[in-house]
Design a protein around this motif. Structure first.
Motif, PDB file in Angstrom:
ATOM      1  N   ALA A 528       0.865  -1.186   0.000  1.00  0.00           N
ATOM      2  CA  ALA A 528       0.000   0.000   0.000  1.00  0.00           C
ATOM      3  C   ALA A 528       0.899   1.232   0.000  1.00  0.00           C
ATOM      4  O   ALA A 528       2.059   1.154   0.382  1.00  0.00           O
ATOM      5  CB  ALA A 528      -0.920  -0.010   1.220  1.00  0.00           C
ATOM      6  N   PRO A 529       0.367   2.374  -0.430  1.00  0.00           N
ATOM      7  CA  PRO A 529       1.218   3.580  -0.450  1.00  0.00           C
ATOM      8  C   PRO A 529       1.684   3.979   0.942  1.00  0.00           C
ATOM      9  O   PRO A 529       1.175   3.521   1.964  1.00  0.00           O
ATOM     10  CB  PRO A 529       0.285   4.643  -1.052  1.00  0.00           C
ATOM     11  N   ASP A 530       2.683   4.884   0.934  1.00  0.00           N
ATOM     12  CA  ASP A 530       3.165   5.504   2.169  1.00  0.00           C
ATOM     13  C   ASP A 530       3.782   4.494   3.131  1.00  0.00           C
ATOM     14  O   ASP A 530       3.511   4.509   4.341  1.00  0.00           O
ATOM     15  CB  ASP A 530       2.031   6.267   2.873  1.00  0.00           C
ATOM     16  N   GLY A 531       4.605   3.627   2.611  1.00  0.00           N
ATOM     17  CA  GLY A 531       5.376   2.730   3.459  1.00  0.00           C
ATOM     18  C   GLY A 531       6.775   3.286   3.665  1.00  0.00           C
ATOM     19  O   GLY A 531       7.296   4.054   2.859  1.00  0.00           O
ATOM     20  N   ARG A 532       7.401   2.908   4.778  1.00  0.00           N
ATOM     21  CA  ARG A 532       8.733   3.422   5.093  1.00  0.00           C
ATOM     22  C   ARG A 532       9.661   2.295   5.510  1.00  0.00           C
ATOM     23  O   ARG A 532       9.231   1.243   5.976  1.00  0.00           O
ATOM     24  CB  ARG A 532       8.669   4.440   6.233  1.00  0.00           C
ATOM     25  N   ILE A 533      10.971   2.569   5.358  1.00  0.00           N
ATOM     26  CA  ILE A 533      12.024   1.747   5.946  1.00  0.00           C
ATOM     27  C   ILE A 533      12.938   2.696   6.708  1.00  0.00           C
ATOM     28  O   ILE A 533      13.324   3.751   6.190  1.00  0.00           O
ATOM     29  CB  ILE A 533      12.837   0.987   4.884  1.00  0.00           C
ATOM     30  N   VAL A 534      13.263   2.343   7.935  1.00  0.00           N
ATOM     31  CA  VAL A 534      14.158   3.165   8.745  1.00  0.00           C
ATOM     32  C   VAL A 534      15.375   2.339   9.152  1.00  0.00           C
ATOM     33  O   VAL A 534      15.276   1.118   9.341  1.00  0.00           O
ATOM     34  CB  VAL A 534      13.441   3.724   9.997  1.00  0.00           C
TER      35      VAL A 534
END
Length: 619
Positions: A528-534
């Motif tokens: 889905a949109p707006d995923g992150r990796i930190v």
């Protein structure tokens, strides 16, 4: 024989690891039964099933993993019902009469109170437990699985995996024998048999829940690496001392820190190399090759170059056609940062010495699935300016013929077809170039010794040399097969879409996901949109292997460093405001800092769904 001993001892050490906890209740459910007819068949079924499934998973395709997932869920249901019958048979019978009746029959077969235990039923429960068993992936298991993945199917692979499982079964057997005596004493002296039985049932249900939720391969697996990884590595270092090429297990990819996949690797000159394996996971002593002697020793003969699925920039080359030429064989893959950083030197050697008889052959052996796509290799080779012959070694035929185990790896062949020198990984470029000059001089080109060594100009972008003086972040895989230091709450959920939350606190080299991702064995896909990796890292450069989704649509992203746009610290694939686009499957340079290196928190947010994320590398 030494590898079998190592595998057995490595398996025995798993009893010390937290990741064995979910399996223990299933084993101790047999504690009150005669060991030879109950506990031993159960442990045998566990070991056999693990060895067979692990062999297929290491050498097979995605269908093996999918089939095993179905088997795991069937085993979870089977053992869950069995645990329920131990815990509260009357209530369970009312709630789930059909299943529990089957579970009661299974329990009766396995327990056989007042009768001799039935070997077949215990063996069946052992098979079910083996399907759930995810042993701690320490250095020794990593060594075995890496060799299996790259060398293909063999009886030896299964034998090593069975030795590992037998070692674990042995330590469990000792615990079971001791536990059986304690259990018998408690029943006799306290009359506590029923309560102990219920306790085991509760523990079994807790183990089933832990496995179903992925804690066996998530939280506990990470803890287990700390618990036994050092012990296993010291065991390897003690029993497998350096004896030359192919005889020692070493830490690889030193330029990227100490988090390298454990694999059986050549001892000589392993620095800054990436092992061909599947996971990257523990540390080991690095060895350096001595300077080449004069004359150079003969290390072997050039094996046939057959088995490549296609050749680029040249028709297929044979050993007969290469006789009379000095040949440099470069094993590489286009998303490997260590390979990319050696390319400027390899390309320069090809251009400088081509007219004197040097033939450089790049053997492209893929690490990730997308690197098997020949069109991807063609485009990458063109973009990187590689104009010498490339053998597409998708089936690792040439890799195995050389007995190679690294990306990158360089083999230097004289005009008579003899391998005279080798070097694994980055570095020692002047020494390697002098080897080329010496072999050309032997072949009748003495002017080669007069050529100035070194690069004509400084390499840029991803091909620039790493800053190895202050780099503390290791190569980090995102797929669950080789993931380490993943700290999003709940761990990684294998092969299904799952909503992740970013971790609140990150230590150095910790990382996590946020948003809805489907994590596979090799990579994670944003669902889905707006995923992150930190990622909290300590290095000058940060790279991430990325690709668009199956539809090939570009994916927009935004990078931040400590919550702000990167500015002058941007990599070559990022604008100053942190924006960029994933358009193809390759390695993306996202951070390139100047000045002193310090701890920073990196974040990349994907504005569109579908992106595939594979691995972090640093420089």
């Amino acid at each position: 024989m030494l590898l079998i001993v190592l595998a057995y001892l490595g398996g025995a050490l798993t009893i010390l690891s937290p990741c064995i906890l979910p399996v223990l209740p299933f084993v101790f459910a047999r504690a009150d039964q005669p060991f030879s007819r109950s506990g031993l068949p159960l442990l045998g079924g566990m070991a056999l099933t693990f060895a067979l499934v692990a062999t297929l998973a290491a050498i097979g395709g995605g269908w093996v993993t999918q089939a095993n997932q179905y088997g795991r869920w069937a085993a979870i249901v089977l053992l869950g019902v069995f645990g329920l019958t131990l815990l509260m048979p009357r209530l369970a019978d009312r709630l789930m009469h059909p299943l529990v009746s089957a579970g009661n029959r299974l329990s009766a077969l396995a327990q056989s109170d007042g009768q001799k235990p039935r070997i077949g039923s215990s063996f069946l429960l052992g098979i079910a437990t083996g399907l759930l068993w995810a042993p701690c992936a320490g250095p020794i298991l990593g060594l075995v699985l890496t060799g299996a993945a790259l060398r293909g199917a063999s009886v030896g692979t299964t034998l090593l995996l069975f030795a590992y499982a037998a070692g674990a079964a042995t330590s469990l057997a000792v615990a079971l024998l001791i536990g059986g005596r304690v259990f018998t004493a408690m029943k006799r002296s306290l009359g506590a048999g029923e309560w102990v039985r219920r306790g085991i049932g509760a523990a079994m249900l807790a183990g089933v829940a832990a496995i179903a939720l992925g804690f066996d391969t998530g939280v506990l697996a990470r803890v287990s690496t700390v618990a036994t990884g050092g012990l296993e590595q010291r065991l390897v270092d003690t029993l497998s001392p350096s004896k030359g090429t192919g005889n020692a297990m070493q830490s690889a990819n030193a330029t990227n820190g100490t988090n390298a996949t454990n694999a059986m690797q050549p001892a000589a000159d392993a620095s800054n190399a990436k092992p061909g394996e599947t996971n990257e996971a523990a540390t080991g002593a690095m060895m350096r090759a001595s300077a080449p002697a004069a004359p150079l020793p003969v290390e072997g003969t050039l094996p046939p170059l057959t088995g490549a699925v296609q050749w680029l920039n040249s028709p297929p080359l044979t050993t007969e056609q290469l006789r009379g030429k000095v040949v440099l064989i470069d094993f590489w893959t286009y998303s490997c940062i260590n390979c990319l950083r050696t390319l400027p030197y390899v390309k320069a050697w090809s251009q400088k010495y081509r007219d004197m008889g040097l033939v450089v052959i790049g053997v492209h052996a893929p690490e990730f699935a997308f690197e098997r796509n020949i069109d991807n290799v063609k485009k990458a080779s063109h973009d990187l300016g590689v104009d010498y012959p490339i053998a597409i070694d998708n089936n690792y035929a040439i890799w195995r013929a050389f007995g190679n185990q690294y990306w990158p790896a360089h083999y230097f062949v004289d005009a008579q077809g003899r391998i005279r020198h080798h070097h694994f990984g980055e570095g020692e470029y002047e020494q390697s170039e002098k080897v080329i000059q010496q072999l050309l001089a032997e072949a009748g080109h003495p002017d080669a010794m007069k050529v100035t060594t070194g690069l004509p100009q400084r390499a840029n972008g991803v091909e620039a040399a790493a800053d190895g003086n202050d780099m503390q972040s290791p190569e980090t895989y995102i797929g669950y097969e080789r993931a380490e230091n993943f700290v999003s709450p709940g761990g990684e959920a294998a092969d299904r879409a799952h909503a992740y939350a970013a971790p609140s606190n990150l230590g150095v080299n910790d990382w996590g996901l946020a948003g809805t991702w489907k994590v596979g064995a090799e990579h994670a896909t944003l669902a889905a949109p707006d995923g992150r990796i930190v990622y909290r890292f300590h290095a000058r450069d940060l790279h991430l292997v990325l690709g668009p989704g199956a539809d090939g649509k570009p994916v927009r992203f935004r990078v931040t460093i400590d919550g702000a746009a990167p500015g002058d610290a941007r990599g070559t694939d990022v604008k100053a405001d942190g924006t960029g686009v994933v358009t193809e499957q390759r390695l993306y340079q996202l951070v390139r800092q100047s000045g002193d290196v310090a701890d920073h928190t990196f974040a990349i947010e994907f504005l569109d769904p579908g992106v595939e994320a594979y691995a972090f590398t640093f420089g």
